[in-house]
Motif scaffolding. Structure first.
Motif, PDB file in Angstrom:
ATOM      1  N   VAL A  64       0.857  -1.190   0.000  1.00 23.70           N
ATOM      2  CA  VAL A  64       0.000   0.000   0.000  1.00 23.70           C
ATOM      3  C   VAL A  64       0.889   1.233   0.000  1.00 23.70           C
ATOM      4  CG1 VAL A  64      -1.658   1.358   1.337  1.00 23.70           C
ATOM      5  CG2 VAL A  64      -1.931  -1.123   1.192  1.00 23.70           C
ATOM      6  N   ILE A  65       0.513   2.198  -0.818  1.00 28.67           N
ATOM      7  CA  ILE A  65       1.124   3.522  -0.769  1.00 28.67           C
ATOM      8  C   ILE A  65       0.052   4.483  -0.287  1.00 28.67           C
ATOM      9  CG2 ILE A  65       2.193   5.386  -2.081  1.00 28.67           C
ATOM     10  CD1 ILE A  65       3.291   3.280  -3.987  1.00 28.67           C
ATOM     11  N   THR A  66       0.359   5.255   0.729  1.00 28.67           N
ATOM     12  CA  THR A  66      -0.652   6.142   1.288  1.00 28.67           C
ATOM     13  C   THR A  66      -1.014   7.262   0.316  1.00 28.67           C
ATOM     14  OG1 THR A  66       0.940   7.663   2.299  1.00 28.67           O
ATOM     15  CG2 THR A  66       0.237   5.754   3.612  1.00 28.67           C
ATOM     16  N   GLU A  67      -2.137   7.873   0.569  1.00 32.67           N
ATOM     17  CA  GLU A  67      -2.458   9.117  -0.122  1.00 32.67           C
ATOM     18  C   GLU A  67      -1.413  10.165   0.231  1.00 32.67           C
ATOM     19  OE1 GLU A  67      -7.289   8.937  -0.557  1.00 32.67           O
ATOM     20  OE2 GLU A  67      -6.469   9.852   1.262  1.00 32.67           O
ATOM     21  N   THR A  73       6.545  14.143   3.708  1.00 35.75           N
ATOM     22  CA  THR A  73       6.516  13.161   4.786  1.00 35.75           C
ATOM     23  C   THR A  73       7.886  13.077   5.451  1.00 35.75           C
ATOM     24  OG1 THR A  73       6.991  11.422   3.168  1.00 35.75           O
ATOM     25  CG2 THR A  73       4.682  11.749   3.797  1.00 35.75           C
ATOM     26  N   ASP A  74       7.877  12.734   6.749  1.00 31.96           N
ATOM     27  CA  ASP A  74       9.156  12.603   7.434  1.00 31.96           C
ATOM     28  C   ASP A  74       9.224  11.397   8.358  1.00 31.96           C
ATOM     29  OD1 ASP A  74      11.785  14.146   7.814  1.00 31.96           O
ATOM     30  OD2 ASP A  74      11.195  13.723   9.872  1.00 31.96           O
ATOM     31  N   ASP A  75       8.185  11.158   9.168  1.00 35.19           N
ATOM     32  CA  ASP A  75       8.277  10.090  10.163  1.00 35.19           C
ATOM     33  C   ASP A  75       6.888   9.530  10.456  1.00 35.19           C
ATOM     34  OD1 ASP A  75       9.688   8.501  12.096  1.00 35.19           O
ATOM     35  OD2 ASP A  75       8.852   9.776  13.656  1.00 35.19           O
ATOM     36  N   PRO A  76       6.717   8.189  10.465  1.00 34.77           N
ATOM     37  CA  PRO A  76       5.435   7.586  10.830  1.00 34.77           C
ATOM     38  C   PRO A  76       5.476   6.920  12.200  1.00 34.77           C
ATOM     39  CG  PRO A  76       6.648   6.015   9.533  1.00 34.77           C
ATOM     40  CD  PRO A  76       7.572   7.200   9.779  1.00 34.77           C
ATOM     41  N   ALA A  77       4.308   6.757  12.769  1.00 33.87           N
ATOM     42  CA  ALA A  77       4.116   5.910  13.948  1.00 33.87           C
ATOM     43  C   ALA A  77       2.883   5.061  13.676  1.00 33.87           C
ATOM     44  CB  ALA A  77       3.924   6.760  15.201  1.00 33.87           C
ATOM     45  N   GLY A 357       8.242  11.802  -2.303  1.00 33.66           N
ATOM     46  CA  GLY A 357       6.990  11.788  -3.042  1.00 33.66           C
ATOM     47  C   GLY A 357       5.763  12.061  -2.190  1.00 33.66           C
ATOM     48  N   LYS A 358       5.958  12.539  -0.951  1.00 32.93           N
ATOM     49  CA  LYS A 358       4.855  12.950  -0.071  1.00 32.93           C
ATOM     50  C   LYS A 358       4.014  11.785   0.416  1.00 32.93           C
ATOM     51  CE  LYS A 358       4.295  17.336  -2.600  1.00 32.93           C
ATOM     52  NZ  LYS A 358       3.322  18.252  -3.233  1.00 32.93           N
ATOM     53  N   VAL A 359       4.579  10.579   0.465  1.00 35.73           N
ATOM     54  CA  VAL A 359       3.816   9.392   0.845  1.00 35.73           C
ATOM     55  C   VAL A 359       4.601   8.542   1.828  1.00 35.73           C
ATOM     56  CG1 VAL A 359       2.544   9.316  -1.334  1.00 35.73           C
ATOM     57  CG2 VAL A 359       4.695   8.040  -1.107  1.00 35.73           C
ATOM     58  N   PHE A 360       3.893   7.554   2.386  1.00 33.55           N
ATOM     59  CA  PHE A 360       4.505   6.488   3.155  1.00 33.55           C
ATOM     60  C   PHE A 360       4.247   5.168   2.435  1.00 33.55           C
ATOM     61  CE2 PHE A 360       3.514   9.770   6.292  1.00 33.55           C
ATOM     62  CZ  PHE A 360       4.705   9.868   7.002  1.00 33.55           C
ATOM     63  N   HIS A 361       5.185   4.257   2.504  1.00 31.25           N
ATOM     64  CA  HIS A 361       5.028   2.918   1.948  1.00 31.25           C
ATOM     65  C   HIS A 361       4.699   1.932   3.070  1.00 31.25           C
ATOM     66  CE1 HIS A 361       7.524   3.429  -2.028  1.00 31.25           C
ATOM     67  NE2 HIS A 361       6.527   4.287  -1.916  1.00 31.25           N
ATOM     68  N   SER A 362       3.686   1.092   2.821  1.00 28.92           N
ATOM     69  CA  SER A 362       3.331   0.021   3.757  1.00 28.92           C
ATOM     70  C   SER A 362       3.604  -1.313   3.083  1.00 28.92           C
ATOM     71  CB  SER A 362       1.856   0.114   4.148  1.00 28.92           C
ATOM     72  OG  SER A 362       1.588   1.323   4.827  1.00 28.92           O
TER      73      SER A 362
END
Length: 373
Positions: A64-67, A73-77, A357-362
């Motif tokens: 999944v690639i987020t919207e 983007t920099d950091d997810p939790a 690219g302004k997204v997060f990869h899952s």
């Protein structure tokens, strides 16, 4: 079940490969992590491929690639929903002057936002914070241009506190953050870094508590050597063993005690020759019995370097690189991983990483299995 306390801030995936070269051979290790950036189990694959050089293998592709966020983007939790893990959430920073926190479901859809934050950098999640007589889950982010950290109740994302940091200092600009929960006392601390600061007191540690319906912070410690070369952003905490690691970006990785009562002695400095350029996000694999792996983003190489959590040859504070892991993200700063069953897309867990690219990869472990051979 609540995920165990996370061991880093910012980085690695739910299950993937470590390729370790020993005496002309490559050993393939499968690694996956259980719950909140914490527990990993290691299994040695049966394959043993003879070769003369290290082959990092194919890069894992996202399920999944987020919207897109608005800026960067920099950091997810990752917050694990204790009632229904398939409804867990990804919380990510959008790092810009008019940025904010974006909340995604596991399909990558934006389901909530906290807009109007002035350059939020990093974010962390913690479970079981004592607030008005009950335990709640919290997300904490740095707001760089306001010199604050902000605290939100999860999953509502209602703000329940804002703490001014580095007061009285010329250099402020908070960036990195990691939360430490003392396993004996259950006290919760925020370890905060900044864009630039003096060697010896670069990081400040705040004890978090509740007062009159707001989260407050008390400075309990100032510590942390700095080379002066770039900056310190990524901070990781190993709750069980009681260590803090942080990336002195142009120099190496530094290690300290997490409990402020144990003093400010630097315990280790490692990785100085292991990175192409920037030393970035850190994650810790706990494989049980005080062992595991420390993974650190080799940002410009698009890989992660691997070190033994327990140290080398019985020396808890000696950490030599034992492997390097290829990733699909580009110039990744922060990432997060859990291995709980999150539903049909992620039955064995998910790894979420920031990329250009302004997204997060899952990434799903199911997808990773296709790369075993």
């Amino acid at each position: 079940h609540y995920p165990l306390r996370r061991q880093r801030q910012m980085c690695i995936r739910d299950r993937f490969y470590i390729f370790q070269q020993e005496s002309g051979a490559i050993r393939f290790f499968l690694i996956f992590r259980k719950m909140k950036k914490t527990v990993f189990y290691i299994a040695l694959c049966s394959a043993l491929v003879q070769c003369t050089s290290l082959n990092l293998g194919k890069k894992v592709q996202p399920a999944v690639i987020t919207e897109q966020v608005n800026f960067d983007t920099d950091d997810p939790a990752i917050w694990i929903n204790p009632q229904d893990a398939s409804k867990s959430l990804i919380i990510g920073t959008d790092k810009e002057t008019e940025g904010g926190l974006f909340v995604f479901d596991l399909n990558g859809k934006i389901v909530n936002k906290v807009p109007g934050l002035k350059r939020p950098n990093n974010v962390d999640v913690e479970y079981g914070f004592n607030f008005q007589g009950k335990k709640i889950d919290i997300a904490v982010t740095t707001e760089r241009q306001q010199n604050k950290i902000r605290i939100y109740e999860v999953p509502s994302m209602k703000e329940i506190g804002a703490i001014s940091v580095f007061e009285g200092e010329t250099d402020r600009d908070p960036m990195g953050i990691s939360i430490y929960k003392n396993p004996q006392t259950e006290e919760i601390f925020a370890i905060v870094g900044r864009k630039f600061g003096p060697s010896g007191t670069y990081l400040w540690q705040y004890k978090l508590s509740e007062s009159n319906g707001k989260v407050t912070g008390e400075v309990v410690r100032k510590f942390g050597n700095f080379s002066g070369k770039k900056e310190i952003e990524s901070i990781a905490v190993d709750d069980e063993l009681g260590f803090i690691y942080y990336s002195d970006e142009g120099f190496g990785v530094r290690k300290y005690y997490a409990d402020p009562a144990k003093g400010n002695q630097e315990l280790a400095l490692f990785g100085q020759k292991d990175f192409k350029e920037d030393v970035e996000g850190i994650s810790i694999y706990d494989t049980g019995n005080g062992k595991g792996y420390i993974l650190i983003s080799n940002q410009q190489a698009n890989t992660f370097n691997v070190y033994r959590r327990e140290g080398d040859s019985g020396n808890a504070n000696q950490h030599s690189r034992i492997a390097e892991i290829p990733v699909s993200t580009k110039e990744s700063d922060g990432s997060e991983v859990v291995n709980v069953n999150l539903g049909s897309k992620f039955p064995n867990g998910v790894f979420v990483a920031m990329t250009n690219g302004k997204v997060f990869h899952s990434v799903s472990y199911t997808h990773l299995r296709a790369h075993e051979t």
